[in-house]
Design a protein around this motif. Sequence first.
Motif, PDB file in Angstrom:
ATOM      1  N   GLY A  29      -8.384   0.667   4.459  1.00  0.00           N
ATOM      2  CA  GLY A  29      -9.706   0.077   4.257  1.00  0.00           C
ATOM      3  C   GLY A  29     -10.019  -0.137   2.791  1.00  0.00           C
TER       4      GLY A  29
ATOM      5  N   ARG B 229     -11.576  -9.750   5.460  1.00  0.00           N
ATOM      6  CA  ARG B 229     -11.100  -8.502   4.864  1.00  0.00           C
ATOM      7  C   ARG B 229     -12.260  -7.544   4.591  1.00  0.00           C
TER       8      ARG B 229
ATOM      9  N   ALA C  85     -12.535  -3.988   6.245  1.00  0.00           N
ATOM     10  CA  ALA C  85     -12.618  -2.823   5.364  1.00  0.00           C
ATOM     11  C   ALA C  85     -13.790  -1.930   5.749  1.00  0.00           C
TER      12      ALA C  85
ATOM     13  N   LEU D  51     -10.721  -3.679   0.998  1.00  0.00           N
ATOM     14  CA  LEU D  51     -11.928  -3.883   0.198  1.00  0.00           C
ATOM     15  C   LEU D  51     -11.577  -4.377  -1.205  1.00  0.00           C
TER      16      LEU D  51
END
Length: 71
Positions: free
Chosen positions: A41, A13, A17, A45
């Motif tokens: 994104g 992830r 991101a 994050l």
Amino acid sequence: MFNNVGTTDRLLRLVAAAVLLYLGLQTYAGSALGIGLDVVGGLALLTSLIGSCALYGLLGLNTRKSNQSLP
């Protein structure tokens, strides 16, 4: 808060991101696509840093091992 995102998932992830935020802020800056990439994104994050994903909770998914320590 229940952590349901495992270490590998968090790392993926975080990488996703970074790519999405780069594309949203540089390549497609100022467009609707850029804003969409920034939102997705940012969510990736946030879930990577927190270690909890609301969608996983709704779907009953858990990628965190029971013996995995919290950061």
